[in-house]
Design a protein around this motif. Structure first.
Motif, PDB file in Angstrom:
ATOM      1  N   UNK A 173     104.559  15.963 -59.377  1.00 13.37           N
ATOM      2  CA  UNK A 173     103.669  15.000 -60.011  1.00 13.37           C
ATOM      3  C   UNK A 173     102.375  14.798 -59.588  1.00 13.37           C
ATOM      4  N   UNK A 174     101.853  14.953 -58.292  1.00 12.30           N
ATOM      5  CA  UNK A 174     100.626  14.769 -57.856  1.00 12.30           C
ATOM      6  C   UNK A 174      99.886  16.298 -58.545  1.00 12.30           C
ATOM      7  N   UNK A 175     100.612  17.355 -58.178  1.00 16.30           N
ATOM      8  CA  UNK A 175      99.918  18.509 -58.468  1.00 16.30           C
ATOM      9  C   UNK A 175      99.786  18.542 -60.218  1.00 16.30           C
ATOM     10  N   UNK A 176     100.607  17.926 -61.094  1.00 13.93           N
ATOM     11  CA  UNK A 176     100.390  18.150 -62.556  1.00 13.93           C
ATOM     12  C   UNK A 176      99.451  17.252 -63.017  1.00 13.93           C
ATOM     13  N   UNK A 177      99.281  15.845 -62.156  1.00 12.12           N
ATOM     14  CA  UNK A 177      98.687  14.820 -62.818  1.00 12.12           C
ATOM     15  C   UNK A 177      97.039  14.939 -62.129  1.00 12.12           C
ATOM     16  N   UNK A 178      96.970  15.484 -60.967  1.00  9.84           N
ATOM     17  CA  UNK A 178      95.688  15.319 -60.431  1.00  9.84           C
ATOM     18  C   UNK A 178      94.831  17.071 -60.307  1.00  9.84           C
ATOM     19  N   UNK A 179      95.789  17.821 -59.791  1.00  8.99           N
ATOM     20  CA  UNK A 179      95.157  19.198 -59.495  1.00  8.99           C
ATOM     21  C   UNK A 179      95.278  20.108 -60.772  1.00  8.99           C
ATOM     22  N   UNK A 180      96.254  19.987 -61.661  1.00 14.70           N
ATOM     23  CA  UNK A 180      96.121  20.862 -62.922  1.00 14.70           C
ATOM     24  C   UNK A 180      94.874  20.676 -63.790  1.00 14.70           C
ATOM     25  N   UNK A 181      94.733  19.554 -64.044  1.00 14.94           N
ATOM     26  CA  UNK A 181      93.615  19.110 -64.990  1.00 14.94           C
ATOM     27  C   UNK A 181      92.195  19.559 -64.401  1.00 14.94           C
ATOM     28  N   UNK A 182      92.233  19.387 -62.935  1.00 13.22           N
ATOM     29  CA  UNK A 182      91.024  19.651 -62.134  1.00 13.22           C
ATOM     30  C   UNK A 182      90.721  21.302 -62.399  1.00 13.22           C
ATOM     31  N   UNK A 183      91.853  22.085 -62.091  1.00 14.25           N
ATOM     32  CA  UNK A 183      91.723  23.557 -62.175  1.00 14.25           C
ATOM     33  C   UNK A 183      91.325  23.871 -63.627  1.00 14.25           C
ATOM     34  N   UNK A 184      91.977  23.293 -64.728  1.00 16.97           N
ATOM     35  CA  UNK A 184      91.670  23.420 -66.212  1.00 16.97           C
ATOM     36  C   UNK A 184      90.287  23.436 -66.253  1.00 16.97           C
ATOM     37  N   UNK A 185      89.674  22.507 -65.753  1.00 21.50           N
ATOM     38  CA  UNK A 185      88.315  22.261 -66.023  1.00 21.50           C
ATOM     39  C   UNK A 185      87.443  23.052 -65.634  1.00 21.50           C
ATOM     40  N   UNK A 186      87.806  23.510 -64.159  1.00 17.96           N
ATOM     41  CA  UNK A 186      86.848  24.312 -63.551  1.00 17.96           C
ATOM     42  C   UNK A 186      86.842  25.753 -64.155  1.00 17.96           C
ATOM     43  N   UNK A 187      88.107  26.198 -64.396  1.00 19.80           N
ATOM     44  CA  UNK A 187      88.432  27.786 -64.682  1.00 19.80           C
ATOM     45  C   UNK A 187      88.207  27.941 -66.316  1.00 19.80           C
ATOM     46  N   UNK A 188      89.079  27.098 -66.866  1.00 19.41           N
ATOM     47  CA  UNK A 188      88.930  26.951 -68.468  1.00 19.41           C
ATOM     48  C   UNK A 188      88.004  26.515 -69.087  1.00 19.41           C
ATOM     49  N   UNK A 189      87.334  25.628 -68.265  1.00 24.03           N
ATOM     50  CA  UNK A 189      86.348  24.569 -68.784  1.00 24.03           C
ATOM     51  C   UNK A 189      87.061  23.762 -69.999  1.00 24.03           C
ATOM     52  N   UNK A 190      88.209  23.107 -69.823  1.00 26.90           N
ATOM     53  CA  UNK A 190      88.906  22.518 -70.775  1.00 26.90           C
ATOM     54  C   UNK A 190      89.923  21.584 -69.781  1.00 26.90           C
ATOM     55  N   UNK A 191      89.562  20.267 -69.345  1.00 27.07           N
ATOM     56  CA  UNK A 191      90.242  19.567 -68.767  1.00 27.07           C
ATOM     57  C   UNK A 191      91.247  19.028 -69.704  1.00 27.07           C
ATOM     58  N   UNK A 192      90.777  18.555 -70.999  1.00 26.13           N
ATOM     59  CA  UNK A 192      91.978  17.985 -71.780  1.00 26.13           C
ATOM     60  C   UNK A 192      93.069  18.913 -72.093  1.00 26.13           C
ATOM     61  N   UNK A 193      92.857  20.101 -72.338  1.00 26.26           N
ATOM     62  CA  UNK A 193      94.075  20.937 -72.691  1.00 26.26           C
ATOM     63  C   UNK A 193      95.195  21.345 -71.683  1.00 26.26           C
ATOM     64  N   UNK A 194      94.521  20.933 -70.265  1.00 26.23           N
ATOM     65  CA  UNK A 194      95.543  20.972 -69.240  1.00 26.23           C
ATOM     66  C   UNK A 194      96.079  19.748 -68.748  1.00 26.23           C
ATOM     67  N   UNK A 195      95.290  18.523 -69.393  1.00 25.88           N
ATOM     68  CA  UNK A 195      95.923  17.341 -69.180  1.00 25.88           C
ATOM     69  C   UNK A 195      97.055  17.333 -70.362  1.00 25.88           C
ATOM     70  N   UNK A 196      96.933  17.823 -71.527  1.00 23.77           N
ATOM     71  CA  UNK A 196      97.810  18.015 -72.485  1.00 23.77           C
ATOM     72  C   UNK A 196      99.156  18.438 -71.878  1.00 23.77           C
ATOM     73  N   UNK A 197      98.762  19.526 -71.325  1.00 21.56           N
ATOM     74  CA  UNK A 197     100.128  20.439 -70.494  1.00 21.56           C
ATOM     75  C   UNK A 197     100.990  19.570 -69.852  1.00 21.56           C
ATOM     76  N   UNK A 198     100.405  18.759 -68.838  1.00 24.37           N
ATOM     77  CA  UNK A 198     100.986  17.680 -68.061  1.00 24.37           C
ATOM     78  C   UNK A 198     101.795  16.885 -69.180  1.00 24.37           C
ATOM     79  N   UNK A 199     101.235  16.210 -69.931  1.00 28.62           N
ATOM     80  CA  UNK A 199     101.737  15.193 -70.806  1.00 28.62           C
ATOM     81  C   UNK A 199     103.034  15.836 -71.635  1.00 28.62           C
ATOM     82  N   UNK A 200     102.975  16.954 -72.202  1.00 32.51           N
ATOM     83  CA  UNK A 200     103.816  17.663 -73.026  1.00 32.51           C
ATOM     84  C   UNK A 200     105.005  17.874 -72.078  1.00 32.51           C
ATOM     85  N   UNK A 201     104.922  18.065 -70.750  1.00 30.10           N
ATOM     86  CA  UNK A 201     105.982  18.569 -69.981  1.00 30.10           C
ATOM     87  C   UNK A 201     106.882  17.113 -69.766  1.00 30.10           C
ATOM     88  N   UNK A 202     105.874  16.126 -69.299  1.00 28.85           N
ATOM     89  CA  UNK A 202     106.598  14.861 -69.119  1.00 28.85           C
ATOM     90  C   UNK A 202     107.608  14.396 -70.271  1.00 28.85           C
TER      91      UNK A 202
END
Ligand SMILES: C[S@@+](CC[C@H](N)C(=O)[O-])C[C@H]1O[C@@H](n2cnc3c(N)ncnc32)[C@H](O)[C@@H]1O
Length: 240
Positions: A173-202
């Motif tokens: 939970x911690x990884x997907x809510x906090x770390x994933x969107x952070x990595x998404x922002x840094x590498x893919x420059x798209x925090x929202x897309x990786x926040x969506x990933x977590x939401x869609x899994x939940x």
């Protein structure tokens, strides 16, 4: 653009999803490796190993993305025809341009899972890896899969799951809510897309619910394999 699931109406979701995957297409493979610690490769290899054994002739790799599964299957099953089918042209093209494809048994179709361009009872096997979660109308797509599959034939559904083992759940939970969107922002420059990933899994159905949706729509649950404490599952359903 707002990717928050709750705010997405079904009619718009397909367009938003298409844009999302178009936007991340160039970084998609890299992000998959980083975010899953390359585990997605292990799970896909297992799926490919199982599918290869079936030696089916006409295989649809639905939501095939950049082609991890179809390219490998086309190499292994030289007598088969493999169709990579995806909503995002940029995902398809990225795979075509950047991966070694010298396969004359691999075909690319840009289209949506809710309207498959195949005849009834024409497909021998469907693979659907990390795709179902993204479909705006899952049941409609499942019905389409059933329509195009031959009787008794199988669909292999590999997907992240909310049915994670209790010990792993807090870390995950911690990884997907906090770390994933952070990595998404840094590498893919798209925090929202990786926040969506977590939401869609939940929001994805738990195993029993998923099985109910498939059985209600004319499938039989043939097999289920749990990966890494339930972070992902391979569900195999056959058309009855
Ligand atoms: C997470 S990616 C998975 C790609 C690939 N199967 C893999 O495992 O690497 C999800 C894919 O689903 C596709 N997709 C989303 N909605 C779709 C739809 N309605 N019809 C077909 N493909 C769709 C996206 O364009 C994207 O390429």
């Amino acid at each position: 653009m707002e990717y928050n699931n709750k705010k997405i109406l079904e009619s718009n979701k397909k367009l938003i999803i298409k844009k999302l995957f178009n936007d991340v297409s160039k970084k998609y493979d890299l992000m998959n490796d980083i975010m899953s610690f390359r585990l997605h490769r292990v799970w896909k290899r297992d799926l490919i190993k199982k599918v290869k054994k079936e030696k089916e002739k006409i295989i649809l790799d639905l939501a095939g993305g950049t082609g991890d599964i179809s390219i490998s299957l086309a190499g292994h099953l030289k007598e088969s025809m493999i169709f990579l089918y995806d909503l995002s042209l940029k995902m398809i093209n990225y795979g075509r341009m950047n991966k070694k494809i010298h396969k004359d048994n691999l075909f690319f179709i840009n289209g949506s899972a809710d309207q498959l361009a195949f005849r009834d009872n024409s497909i021998d096997l469907i693979t659907l890896a990390f795709g179902l979660r993204n479909f705006s109308n899952k049941e409609k797509c499942i019905k389409e899969c059933r329509r195009v599959l031959k009787y008794g034939k199988r669909i292999y559904v590999l997907e992240f799951s909310p049915s994670v083992n209790e010990l792993l759940a807090p870390i995950y939970k911690y990884y997907s809510l906090k770390i994933l969107p952070f990595i998404g922002e840094k590498i893919a420059n798209n925090k929202e897309a990786y926040k969506y990933l977590t939401d869609s899994i939940n929001e994805f159905p738990h195993n029993q619910e998923l099985e109910n949706i498939f059985t209600k729509n004319g499938f039989f649950c043939y097999n289920r394999i749990k990966y890494f404490g339930g972070i992902a599952y391979l569900n195999v359903f056959s058309k009855v």
